[in-house]
Design a protein around this motif. Sequence first.
Motif, short mmCIF file in Angstrom:
data_model
loop_
_atom_site.label_atom_id
_atom_site.label_comp_id
_atom_site.label_asym_id
_atom_site.label_seq_id
_atom_site.Cartn_x
_atom_site.Cartn_y
_atom_site.Cartn_z
N LEU A 1 -15.41 24.86 -70.52
CA LEU A 1 -16.22 24.19 -69.49
C LEU A 1 -16.28 25.04 -68.22
O LEU A 1 -17.32 25.10 -67.56
N THR A 2 -15.16 25.68 -67.88
CA THR A 2 -15.15 26.56 -66.70
C THR A 2 -16.13 27.72 -66.91
O THR A 2 -16.89 28.09 -66.01
N ARG A 3 -16.12 28.32 -68.07
CA ARG A 3 -17.05 29.41 -68.37
C ARG A 3 -18.49 28.92 -68.32
O ARG A 3 -19.39 29.61 -67.83
N ALA A 4 -18.73 27.72 -68.85
CA ALA A 4 -20.09 27.18 -68.88
C ALA A 4 -20.61 26.93 -67.46
O ALA A 4 -21.78 27.20 -67.16
N ARG A 5 -19.75 26.41 -66.58
CA ARG A 5 -20.17 26.20 -65.20
C ARG A 5 -20.53 27.54 -64.55
O ARG A 5 -21.52 27.62 -63.81
N GLU B 1 -18.62 15.87 -67.07
CA GLU B 1 -18.28 17.14 -66.43
C GLU B 1 -16.90 17.63 -66.87
O GLU B 1 -16.60 18.81 -66.69
N ARG B 2 -16.07 16.75 -67.43
CA ARG B 2 -14.73 17.14 -67.83
C ARG B 2 -14.60 17.02 -69.34
O ARG B 2 -15.38 16.33 -70.02
N GLY B 3 -13.56 17.67 -69.86
CA GLY B 3 -13.37 17.70 -71.30
C GLY B 3 -13.09 16.31 -71.86
O GLY B 3 -13.59 15.95 -72.93
N LEU B 4 -12.25 15.51 -71.16
CA LEU B 4 -11.90 14.17 -71.66
C LEU B 4 -13.13 13.29 -71.74
O LEU B 4 -13.31 12.51 -72.69
N GLU B 5 -14.05 13.45 -70.77
CA GLU B 5 -15.26 12.65 -70.78
C GLU B 5 -16.13 13.01 -71.98
O GLU B 5 -16.70 12.11 -72.64
N LEU B 6 -16.25 14.28 -72.29
CA LEU B 6 -17.07 14.70 -73.43
C LEU B 6 -16.48 14.19 -74.74
O LEU B 6 -17.21 13.72 -75.63
N MET C 1 -10.88 23.30 -74.24
CA MET C 1 -12.00 22.56 -73.66
C MET C 1 -12.14 22.86 -72.18
O MET C 1 -13.25 23.14 -71.68
N ASP C 2 -11.05 22.84 -71.42
CA ASP C 2 -11.11 23.14 -69.99
C ASP C 2 -11.59 24.57 -69.76
O ASP C 2 -12.40 24.83 -68.84
N VAL D 1 -15.28 19.60 -83.09
CA VAL D 1 -15.84 20.96 -83.04
C VAL D 1 -16.37 21.20 -81.63
O VAL D 1 -17.20 20.42 -81.16
N ILE D 2 -15.89 22.28 -80.97
CA ILE D 2 -16.38 22.67 -79.65
C ILE D 2 -17.36 23.82 -79.86
O ILE D 2 -17.04 24.82 -80.49
N MET D 3 -18.58 23.66 -79.32
CA MET D 3 -19.65 24.64 -79.52
C MET D 3 -20.12 25.19 -78.18
O MET D 3 -21.02 24.61 -77.54
#
Length: 762
Positions: free
Chosen positions: A615-619, A728-733, A611-612, A678-680
């Motif tokens: 998210l880094t790639r997405a940013r 903005e963070r994985g735990l929040e999502l 997840m981290d 599921v992470i998409m």
Amino acid sequence: MAEENRPGQSTLFSSLRKKIVFKFMLISFPFLIIISVLISILTPYWYRREALRALEDKGRSIALIAAHSLAPAVVFDDRQAMEEVFASLSQSPVVDYVFVFDSTGREVARYQRTREVIINPEEVRRSGLLPSNQHLNQYQQISVEGKAIGYVAIGLSLRDLNHLLGHIRRVIWLSAVIIFLLGLVIIYFLSRLVSRPLRQMARTAREIAGGNFSLRAEVQTSDEVGVLARSFNTMLDELEASLNKLKEARETLETRVEERTRELRDQVAQKEAIAQKLKESEELFRNMVETLGEGVVIVDRDENILFANQAARRIFNDFEGKLEGRNLKEFTSPQQFELIRDQTHRRRQGLRDVYDLELTLADGSRKTVIVNAAPEFDPNGQFVSTLAVMTEITERKKQELALSEAKQRLEEVITELEKRNEQNRLLLEMGDNFQIAGSEEEAIEVIKRYALKLFPEEGCLLYLRRDRGKFLELSCALKPPSPPVDLLEVNDCWALKKSMPSFFQDPEKDLLCPHLKGSLPPNQMAACLPLSSAGETLGLLVFFCCPEKSKSARGPDFLETSRQKKDLMLSFAQRTAMSLANIKLQQSLKEQSIRDPLTGLYNRRYLEETMDRELTRARRAGQPVSVIMADLDHFKKINDFYGHEAGDYFLQMIARTLQRAVRSEDIVCRYGGEEFTVIMPGLSLEKALARAEMILNSVRHLELVQGNTIIQNITISVGVASYPEHGERGLELVQAADLALLRAKKEGRNRVRAAGKDQGET
């Protein structure tokens, strides 16, 4: 003239007059023959050529007239008109036949003066002489208004022409014979006229040769013969004066000879005394040379031995005293004899040299000598021989050769040790790089790099086995002799079947692996080395070596090198197998640490790491990331009613359904219990909701068989959250998607809900 008719002068070759005349006639005879032959050949040829040309012109005119006359008859196919034209043409005695063809080449009509001569219609379709040389054929097109409607072939007889040519040839041959005989007569009389002054000079010369020096040649002309006569008379005058002087000189010479004879007797007596002293000196010198311990040899300019003392005879193994007269070429190889010839050239220049010479004796033995050579010249300064003092150094040479060979072997051993040290260093370095490699791909790159360093002249193939299948895939190919196969069955390699290395020295005799047949050149060796660890086959290494060595060139050094390469290949294969096994073990342990053992999905630990990263790639890319949380409805009842084994089966089927319903780049994880995540990456909220509905429908249509019972109406509840809307963070999502999942449960299960902007109600 009376002298010319004497009986002793009757023979043709004994008379000077007849000889000269005969020579003039011999000179002119070939020209007369050539002229006569040319007349007899060229005249009939020229006459025949002109007669044929005239007949050809006549035939062309007749053919044109006939074509013009036959045109209407051919157009209307009027046979009677054609017969009339034939009758008109037959009036000419030279016309023997007429053929008429239509435009297609079909014969329409023909006329022949006589049936004795057979004419082939195919031969008359061109103008010129027929093969029988009895007719001149004229082939003419029949046309009307420029359009060809047919062809006419007219044959003109050559009988009269040939008869006339035969008569002309006989006349010409008779004329040539007459001209030839007349020319001989003319040449004979001209030769007599030209040679008359020469014959007169010959008679004068014969009388002078008899001793009458008072005669002189008569000079009647001023041409070359007159000049020759005057010169001859002048020579006789000088010769007479010389004879008188010689007579006086002879008398003087006789007196001087007597005086010189007395002087020579005195000189001979003196020389005999000197020769006696020289003989004594030579005997002393010979005794000194014979007692020397060194070999002394004298050879002439052609390398023939003139003298040899006892020491030299021992060197040449001459125990019978037959060394003198033999050539040094008999005791030396061609290279050594060439060295002797070069040294003799230096002796001719007056140079002295010391050099080594190898002798090859009759019994096959060899001796090495040091030669101290000096030149010898005669009183005129001409080179006559070489004086050579020889010292045998065979034993010393053997010692030097043994030391040289020992040094060479030591250098080879040092070189081999350095080579092996370098190979061991590379193997250790390869092992260090294998430890650094974290994946199979990185390990393959290490194998390629060090295979090129350790085996620069050999080709190499690397096959790896995937998931314990029956096939091995080609992962690396370095300088193969032919295009390799991409897939290799385990049973196609003897080494894999035996689990032992296989080396193929001779492709024509050895039992080759099926995958090598047809791809291995005749003079190339190969090796198949299985890569295995703990009884499991990981792959196969194939080496191709020594492509430039033919069978005849494979000596002991080659075999030793091959043995060393075998050891190096085995070490390389062992390290490669250990490395691949370690990497496989590391990957297996890693998979076990990030996989759920029941469903095979990624676990919660891998979810947090991934997840981290996503998210880094997405940013960085400015793209969304969506998260789906799914929970199996009424799972506790299923466990209680059907048992835990059925519950586990239900979880496995739900996991497979999720994997089939998502994209390949999506990551499906078991979050815990009956809950899945599921992470998409790159999927917006709207598309994630659509994908969640698709997953929901796939689960609704599942039918699971448990014993004799078919279980239907299986449902799940789904919550969806997306970056950056819900966190903005994985735990929040994950928390937002979990809250949306709880809301779907509260609203009656079997549905999809999206998270709110503040992770509350939508």
